[in-house]
Design a protein around this motif. Sequence first.
Motif, PDB file in Angstrom:
ATOM      1  N   THR A  28      33.526  47.020  39.715  1.00 20.93           N
ATOM      2  CA  THR A  28      32.752  47.261  38.501  1.00 20.93           C
ATOM      3  C   THR A  28      32.701  48.761  38.252  1.00 20.93           C
ATOM      4  O   THR A  28      32.555  49.554  39.190  1.00 20.93           O
ATOM      5  N   SER A 109      41.300  43.742  32.189  1.00 19.15           N
ATOM      6  CA  SER A 109      40.047  43.515  32.901  1.00 19.15           C
ATOM      7  C   SER A 109      39.672  42.041  32.830  1.00 19.15           C
ATOM      8  O   SER A 109      40.255  41.282  32.061  1.00 19.15           O
ATOM      9  N   GLU A 114      35.257  36.407  31.360  1.00 13.30           N
ATOM     10  CA  GLU A 114      33.810  36.275  31.553  1.00 13.30           C
ATOM     11  C   GLU A 114      33.109  35.816  30.276  1.00 13.30           C
ATOM     12  O   GLU A 114      32.033  35.225  30.325  1.00 13.30           O
ATOM     13  N   ALA A 143      36.174  44.791  36.478  1.00  7.61           N
ATOM     14  CA  ALA A 143      35.047  44.338  35.659  1.00  7.61           C
ATOM     15  C   ALA A 143      34.339  45.553  35.072  1.00  7.61           C
ATOM     16  O   ALA A 143      33.590  46.240  35.773  1.00  7.61           O
ATOM     17  N   ARG A 153      29.013  37.715  34.330  1.00  8.07           N
ATOM     18  CA  ARG A 153      29.197  38.749  35.355  1.00  8.07           C
ATOM     19  C   ARG A 153      28.552  38.332  36.674  1.00  8.07           C
ATOM     20  O   ARG A 153      29.079  38.614  37.759  1.00  8.07           O
ATOM     21  N   THR A 156      30.928  36.223  38.525  1.00  8.13           N
ATOM     22  CA  THR A 156      31.987  37.053  39.115  1.00  8.13           C
ATOM     23  C   THR A 156      31.544  37.622  40.451  1.00  8.13           C
ATOM     24  O   THR A 156      32.257  37.531  41.453  1.00  8.13           O
TER      25      THR A 156
END
Length: 211
Positions: A28, A109, A114, A143, A153, A156
């Motif tokens: 991230t 990405s 997502e 991400a 998220r 994830t």
Amino acid sequence: METLPTGISVLDREFGGGLPSGSVVVLTADPASQSELIIDRLSRVRECRYLTTVRSPEAVEDGLTRDTGSTGDEEEGVVVSAVDEADPIEDALAVADGLPERGTLVVDSVGPFEAGDRNSYRAFLNGVRRRVVDAGGIAVLHALKGKTDGRNRTVTEQIADIVFDLRTTVTGTEIANRLIVPKFRGGAALEEPLKLKLTDSVTVDTSRDIA
């Protein structure tokens, strides 16, 4: 379980030689950070299937070609492809099907995935995991953070085995990059942030913080 080098010496030292094979890794980071440099390094150390959802394949390949921070034993072979917008999940899993033994799968990405249905996205992540485990490789999901992160998220980060959180701050004339590793299945998460220098390579930033 085999340990696979990351291609980034500072991370390999911190994690006892690399990351466990079969791992799903999430990085991230802010879109304006140098996180792409970390993704590039991770993609070069072994054969890689690089799936781009935002940048064009030509832009990704150009960035890899212009990169001057690689070492001689890297660049094993990166195959870059774009996701099919008509059926992105099936297209992405088809790319993962072609993952070489001990290879690296990069999704750069993961944001467009997502944004979809939660059950479908969870099935996608589990499909990625199965393919990576079968190949004995690693999946890296880029991400990007934003004012509103992808609505999935949390999914994830829950499914991921390893979470890398790159935080970039600007103070006065200094740009500081700190890598936080709050989650590491099969290993030890870092107790403290790792201060990185991200220029044309990824190294430890030895400069002192000024209060």
